[in-house]
Design an enzyme around this catalytic site. Structure first.
Site, PDB file in Angstrom:
ATOM      1  CB  ILE A 258     -57.859 -50.000 -80.529  1.00 21.98           C
ATOM      2  CG1 ILE A 258     -57.249 -51.176 -79.783  1.00 21.98           C
ATOM      3  CG2 ILE A 258     -56.932 -49.522 -81.625  1.00 21.98           C
ATOM      4  CD1 ILE A 258     -57.103 -52.402 -80.651  1.00 21.98           C
ATOM      5  CB  CYS A 259     -57.552 -44.224 -80.786  1.00 20.58           C
ATOM      6  SG  CYS A 259     -57.922 -42.836 -81.865  1.00 20.58           S
ATOM      7  CB  ILE A 260     -61.576 -45.512 -84.767  1.00 21.50           C
ATOM      8  CG1 ILE A 260     -61.852 -46.018 -86.181  1.00 21.50           C
ATOM      9  CG2 ILE A 260     -62.055 -44.077 -84.599  1.00 21.50           C
ATOM     10  CD1 ILE A 260     -63.305 -46.284 -86.455  1.00 21.50           C
TER      11      ILE A 260
END
Lengths: 130, 98, 130
Positions: free
Chosen positions: C77-79
Site C-alpha cells: 500500500i502506497c504510504i
C-alpha cells in the site's frame, strides 16, 4: 522484453512511460501521478511522460488554485528538468481539439502527432497510466 | 502492445484514444469491464471496432455479467481470465487506457 | 513469467480490484509468478481490515490477504496515498500519534519506489484502474 536493452551498473534500464489522460484538480490522478514520476527519477530509468486527451490540461499556463484551496502543483512540471526528466510528449490532436497550442503550455514539451505518440508508446517496456 | 480498455465508449473517450493513437502493427485490443459494451452488435461503435486494424478481444466473464452473450458483433474473440493472462504474456508491453 | 499489478481504485465502487484479483488468480493457475500488487490512489482502501461486506458478497480484502498468503505475493500500500486516506499500520499510527491502525494481514505500507521497482523487476506490469 526487448533485446536492445541498455545495461548500466549491472541492471537493465527500462523505458518507462507515464501516461496522463486526465485533467488536474477534478480528480487526484494527475497529482499522485506526478508523485510517481518524481520518485522514478531516483531509479535511473529511461522515463518519459505522455500527455493526451484531457491530460494536456495539466500543462496549461495560469493555473490558480487559491479559490478551491487545493495545491497548485503545475510548477512541478517545470522542475522535472532538474530531475533529468526531460521527455515530455504531448499529442497534437488532443491539444488542437481543446483549442490549445504549444504557447498555452507552461513547460517545454515535444508536440507530436497521434501516430508518433503511438510509435513512442509501442517502444516502452513499462506503461503506467493514471 | 496490448491495449486494454475498461470503459464504455458511450461514457469515455478511452476507446477513441486507442483507435486514434495506437500503433496497429503488433497491437491487440482487449475490452474488459464496461469496455465490452463497445463490441455490441448494431451499436454506434461496431464499425469503428471493425476498422480497428488490430485483433479485438473481449473478456467473457464481463460479457456474461452484462448479458451481452447473444448481442456481440462478429469478428471479436472471446477470452477468459486465463486468455487475458496469455494476451499480456504474448505481447511485449501492455497499456491500460484509464 | 513474473507479473506485477497496480490497483488504482478501492473495493466495491469500481471493478478494478476484482479484475486485478481474477487476473492474478488466473496467472498463478498458469504457473506465472505475481511478484507484487501495488495499491495506489483510492486503491489503498483495499487494505483495511475493518471492511465488513454483507455475508452474501465477496470479501475483497480477505480475498487479497488469502491469495497473498497462499502464493507469497507482496501486497504493498502506497504510504503517501494511504496517509491521505486514513490507512495506517502500527508503526505509522504510533509515529503520527493516532489511536488506531487498520492494515489487513498480508499488506504492508511502503513507498512509491516499490511501484517503480516492480516495473523494473517484473516482465509485465498491468494497471487496473478507472
Amino acid at each position: 522484453m526487448s533485446d536492445d536493452m541498455d545495461f548500466e551498473e549491472g541492471g537493465a534500464v527500462k523505458k518507462f512511460m507515464f501516461v496522463n489522460r486526465k485533467a488536474p484538480y477534478g480528480t487526484i490522478y494527475a497529482l499522485e501521478g506526478l508523485e510517481v514520476v518524481l520518485i522514478s527519477a531516483a531509479f535511473d530509468q529511461d522515463v518519459s511522460l505522455a500527455f493526451l486527451d484531457d491530460g494536456v490540461f495539466q500543462l496549461v499556463k495560469g493555473q490558480k488554485t487559491d479559490g478551491v484551496e487545493m495545491k497548485n502543483f503545475s510548477p512541478t512540471y517545470r522542475a522535472l528538468e532538474g530531475y533529468d526528466i526531460e521527455k515530455l510528449y504531448v499529442e497534437r490532436e488532443s491539444l488542437e481539439a481543446r483549442g490549445l497550442s504549444e504557447e498555452d503550455l507552461l513547460v517545454d514539451v515535444q508536440v507530436m502527432s497521434a501516430a508518433e505518440m503511438g510509435d513512442m508508446m509501442a517502444q516502452q517496456d513499462v506503461v503506467i497510466s493514471f | 502492445m496490448l491495449h486494454i480498455v475498461n470503459k464504455s465508449p458511450f461514457d469515455t473517450n478511452a476507446l477513441a484514444g486507442v483507435l486514434r493513437v495506437a500503433k496497429k502493427d503488433g497491437a491487440a485490443l482487449l475490452l474488459i469491464e464496461d469496455g465490452v459494451y463497445a463490441a455490441t452488435k448494431n451499436s454506434a461503435t461496431e464499425a469503428s471496432l471493425k476498422a480497428a486494424g488490430m485483433p479485438v478481444y473481449v473478456l467473457q466473464p464481463d460479457v456474461d455479467a452484462r448479458g451481452l452473450q447473444s448481442r456481440l458483433m462478429d469478428g471479436v474473440n472471446m477470452v477468459d481470465y486465463g486468455g487475458f493472462v496469455d494476451l499480456v504474456a504474448g505481447h511485449d508491453n501492455v497499456q491500460s487506457w484509464l | 513469467m513474473k507479473f506485477s499489478i497496480m490497483v488504482s481504485e478501492g473495493p466495491y465502487t469500481h471493478q478494478a480490484t476484482d479484475s486485478a484479483y481474477q487476473f492474478a488468480k488466473a496467472a498463478l493457475a498458469k504457473g506465472h509468478e505475481i511478484m507484487r500488487v501495488f495499491f495506489y490512489h483510492d486503491g489503498v482502501n483495499n487494505g483495511t481490515r475493518l471492511t465488513v461486506p454483507p455475508q452474501d458478497d465477496r470479501h475483497i480484502v480477505n480475498r487479497w490477504s488469502e491469495l497473498a498468503a497462499q502464493h507469497n505475493i507482496d501486497l504493498v500500500i502506497c504510504i503517501a496515498a494511504a496517509q491521505r486516506r486514513g490507512l495506517l499500520d502500527e508503526n505509522e499510527a504510533k509515529r503520527q500519534g493516532k489511536d488506531a491502525n487498520n492494515i489487513a494481514p498480508g499488506f504492508r505500507i511502503s513507498g512509491l519506489g516499490q511501484l517503480v521497482e516492480a516495473g523494473i523487476q517484473s516482465d509485465r506490469l498491468v494497471v487496473f484502474g478507472d
